[in-house]
Design a protein around this motif. Structure first.
Motif, PDB file in Angstrom:
ATOM      1  N   GLN A 149      -1.606  10.926  -1.256  1.00 51.86           N
ATOM      2  CA  GLN A 149      -1.303  12.086  -0.424  1.00 51.86           C
ATOM      3  C   GLN A 149      -0.718  13.212  -1.260  1.00 51.86           C
ATOM      4  O   GLN A 149      -1.099  14.377  -1.115  1.00 51.86           O
ATOM      5  CB  GLN A 149      -0.331  11.683   0.692  1.00 51.86           C
ATOM      6  N   ARG A 150       0.197  12.862  -2.163  1.00 52.06           N
ATOM      7  CA  ARG A 150       0.886  13.891  -2.947  1.00 52.06           C
ATOM      8  C   ARG A 150       0.010  14.484  -4.031  1.00 52.06           C
ATOM      9  O   ARG A 150      -0.001  15.705  -4.255  1.00 52.06           O
ATOM     10  CB  ARG A 150       2.149  13.286  -3.576  1.00 52.06           C
ATOM     11  N   ASP A 166      10.212   4.642  -4.694  1.00 51.94           N
ATOM     12  CA  ASP A 166       9.657   5.992  -4.707  1.00 51.94           C
ATOM     13  C   ASP A 166       8.678   6.137  -5.867  1.00 51.94           C
ATOM     14  O   ASP A 166       8.375   5.169  -6.572  1.00 51.94           O
ATOM     15  CB  ASP A 166      10.768   7.044  -4.776  1.00 51.94           C
ATOM     16  N   LEU A 167       8.184   7.336  -6.072  1.00 60.22           N
ATOM     17  CA  LEU A 167       7.139   7.594  -7.066  1.00 60.22           C
ATOM     18  C   LEU A 167       7.682   8.090  -8.402  1.00 60.22           C
ATOM     19  O   LEU A 167       6.910   8.506  -9.263  1.00 60.22           O
ATOM     20  CB  LEU A 167       6.143   8.622  -6.513  1.00 60.22           C
ATOM     21  N   SER A 168       8.989   8.025  -8.594  1.00 58.49           N
ATOM     22  CA  SER A 168       9.570   8.621  -9.803  1.00 58.49           C
ATOM     23  C   SER A 168       8.985   8.010 -11.080  1.00 58.49           C
ATOM     24  O   SER A 168       8.689   8.731 -12.038  1.00 58.49           O
ATOM     25  CB  SER A 168      11.090   8.477  -9.784  1.00 58.49           C
ATOM     26  N   ALA A 169       8.786   6.711 -11.117  1.00 56.81           N
ATOM     27  CA  ALA A 169       8.324   6.066 -12.350  1.00 56.81           C
ATOM     28  C   ALA A 169       6.884   6.387 -12.683  1.00 56.81           C
ATOM     29  O   ALA A 169       6.468   6.336 -13.850  1.00 56.81           O
ATOM     30  CB  ALA A 169       8.503   4.546 -12.249  1.00 56.81           C
ATOM     31  N   VAL A 170       6.096   6.723 -11.674  1.00 56.87           N
ATOM     32  CA  VAL A 170       4.669   6.965 -11.899  1.00 56.87           C
ATOM     33  C   VAL A 170       4.361   8.459 -12.058  1.00 56.87           C
ATOM     34  O   VAL A 170       3.260   8.844 -12.457  1.00 56.87           O
ATOM     35  CB  VAL A 170       3.855   6.348 -10.734  1.00 56.87           C
ATOM     36  N   ASN A 176       0.806  -1.229   0.000  1.00 58.19           N
ATOM     37  CA  ASN A 176       0.000   0.000   0.000  1.00 58.19           C
ATOM     38  C   ASN A 176       0.836   1.274   0.000  1.00 58.19           C
ATOM     39  O   ASN A 176       0.327   2.353  -0.295  1.00 58.19           O
ATOM     40  CB  ASN A 176      -0.883   0.054   1.260  1.00 58.19           C
ATOM     41  N   GLN A 177       2.098   1.148   0.347  1.00 61.41           N
ATOM     42  CA  GLN A 177       2.919   2.325   0.621  1.00 61.41           C
ATOM     43  C   GLN A 177       2.931   3.336  -0.525  1.00 61.41           C
ATOM     44  O   GLN A 177       2.656   4.527  -0.336  1.00 61.41           O
ATOM     45  CB  GLN A 177       4.337   1.881   0.931  1.00 61.41           C
ATOM     46  N   LEU A 178       3.241   2.890  -1.729  1.00 63.65           N
ATOM     47  CA  LEU A 178       3.330   3.829  -2.848  1.00 63.65           C
ATOM     48  C   LEU A 178       1.959   4.400  -3.203  1.00 63.65           C
ATOM     49  O   LEU A 178       1.850   5.580  -3.575  1.00 63.65           O
ATOM     50  CB  LEU A 178       3.944   3.146  -4.069  1.00 63.65           C
ATOM     51  N   ILE A 179       0.916   3.593  -3.096  1.00 62.59           N
ATOM     52  CA  ILE A 179      -0.442   4.096  -3.367  1.00 62.59           C
ATOM     53  C   ILE A 179      -0.777   5.201  -2.380  1.00 62.59           C
ATOM     54  O   ILE A 179      -1.291   6.267  -2.768  1.00 62.59           O
ATOM     55  CB  ILE A 179      -1.475   2.960  -3.280  1.00 62.59           C
TER      56      ILE A 179
END
Length: 371
Positions: free
Chosen positions: A208-209, A255-259, A200-203
């Motif tokens: 949030q961001r 991290d979220l870089s790819a998305v 769930n972490q990245l979701i």
């Protein structure tokens, strides 16, 4: 053997609150599961923990508490004591002989033999008037292990407790929290376990961001989005997935870089697909193809993670069931595990094996403190 009544306290990588669960057990195959309770953190306290994840990056020795981490550790421990009091007010028949206290992981660097869980076991014992077992990961690291996952000992006991209709060995328990981990339970022998990737972490971070929301409730945003398979594939090509088990993760390893650049909904749907595919990919490091996959943790409630995994597992003639489908409580499993592990620790039984963390030999662990 006389059973020990134990409470398990778990504050996981989702950082949303404290899970408490009770059981009576001998720390082996005799497990009587009891009631459970969730005590949420308020937004301000959760924000303090998120800040602590950054502060903790400066830690070089396990006992270091830079900046305000010592104050946070005390406050977190006191909240756990209050949670125990709330639990016993609701379930007075489960007064514990022992408490298993996980604390809050703020740093996990297995390559450096370093793991830090905030939580003052002595203070908790004093406030609750009960023996406390805490700091259960360090001994495994000292024995050359990853220090995680520790839940497999309990998963193996649960597998033996399933009704005959669900004893389809080999069985895999899938815990989808902030980070997902898998436990492969064979018909005989030690369990095999490792962290499998983001859950769930990245979701949560994405919501949030990009949306100002704590998480994607019921997968509502993902339901309006589409999977960008190229993004999923980019994540799955990261070195972690090629690394041989045993292996474990820190929250900061993905991290979220790819998305970045996707719409809110497409990002949520793509990250749910990633969570499912990362779990499914874990089968490649299991001794045999699993027949039954049992989902635990908050991520099992995301219909896209669960649905994607179900479709993937069907391609290998396997079956995916939620913990509740087999008579378990998927929300309480980790807290139950900490109660179970505390009893094993008190009896000097192994918490980890070379097949679960990479330790040199079966290893017990934990520090017991008296009130």
């Amino acid at each position: 053997m006389t059973l020990t009544t134990a409470l398990g306290l778990m504050s996981g990588t989702s950082m949303d609150g404290i899970d408490i669960a009770a059981m009576r057990t001998d720390g082996e195959s005799n497990v009587e599961r009891g009631p459970s309770l969730f005590v949420p953190y308020d937004d301000a306290f959760r924000s303090r923990i998120e800040t602590a994840l950054q502060t903790a990056k400066a830690i070089k020795q396990r006992d270091e508490r830079p900046s305000d981490l010592a104050e946070l550790e005390r406050d977190l421990t006191l909240r756990h004591a209050e949670a125990v009091a709330a639990f016993l007010a609701n379930f007075p028949d489960w007064e514990p002989d022992l408490i298993g206290f996980h604390g809050q992981t703020v740093l996990h660097r297995p390559a450096e033999g370093l793991t830090v869980q905030l939580g003052d076991g002595a203070l908790l014992a004093q406030r609750t008037g009960t023996r406390v077992v805490y700091d259960m990961r360090a001994a495994d690291m000292n024995a050359g292990g990853q220090g995680a996952p520790l839940v497999p000992a309990y998963h193996a006991a649960l597998a033996k407790s399933l009704s005959d209709s669900y004893r389809k060995t080999p069985t895999v328990f899938v815990n989808i929290g902030g980070i997902s981990n898998v436990t492969y339970v064979p018909a005989a022998g030690d369990p095999v376990a490792f962290d499998s990737g983001p859950g769930n972490q990245l979701i949560d971070q994405w919501m949030q961001r990009e949306g100002g929301l704590a998480f994607d409730a019921d997968g509502a945003a993902a339901a309006r989005g589409s999977v960008h398979q190229s993004v999923v594939d980019t994540y799955l090509q990261l070195p972690f997935f090629a690394q041989l088990a045993p292996k474990s993760l820190d929250r900061s390893d993905f991290d979220l870089s790819a998305v970045t650049g996707l719409s809110l909904n497409d990002g949520a749907r793509t990250l749910a697909a990633l969570a499912a595919e990362a779990v499914f990919a874990a089968r490649k490091q299991m001794p045999e193809t699993p027949k039954l996959w049992i989902l635990c943790g908050g991520g099992r409630k995301n219909p896209h993670i669960a649905g994607d995994l179900r479709r993937l597992v069907q391609t290998i003639d396997g079956e995916v069931l939620a913990a509740e489908d087999v008579g378990l409580d998927g929300d309480a499993t980790e807290a139950e595990a900490w109660a179970y592990l505390a009893v094993r620790s008190a009896r000097g039984l192994p918490l980890t094996w070379p097949t679960t963390t990479g330790c040199r030999q079966p290893t017990t662990g934990g520090v017991m403190v008296q009130p």
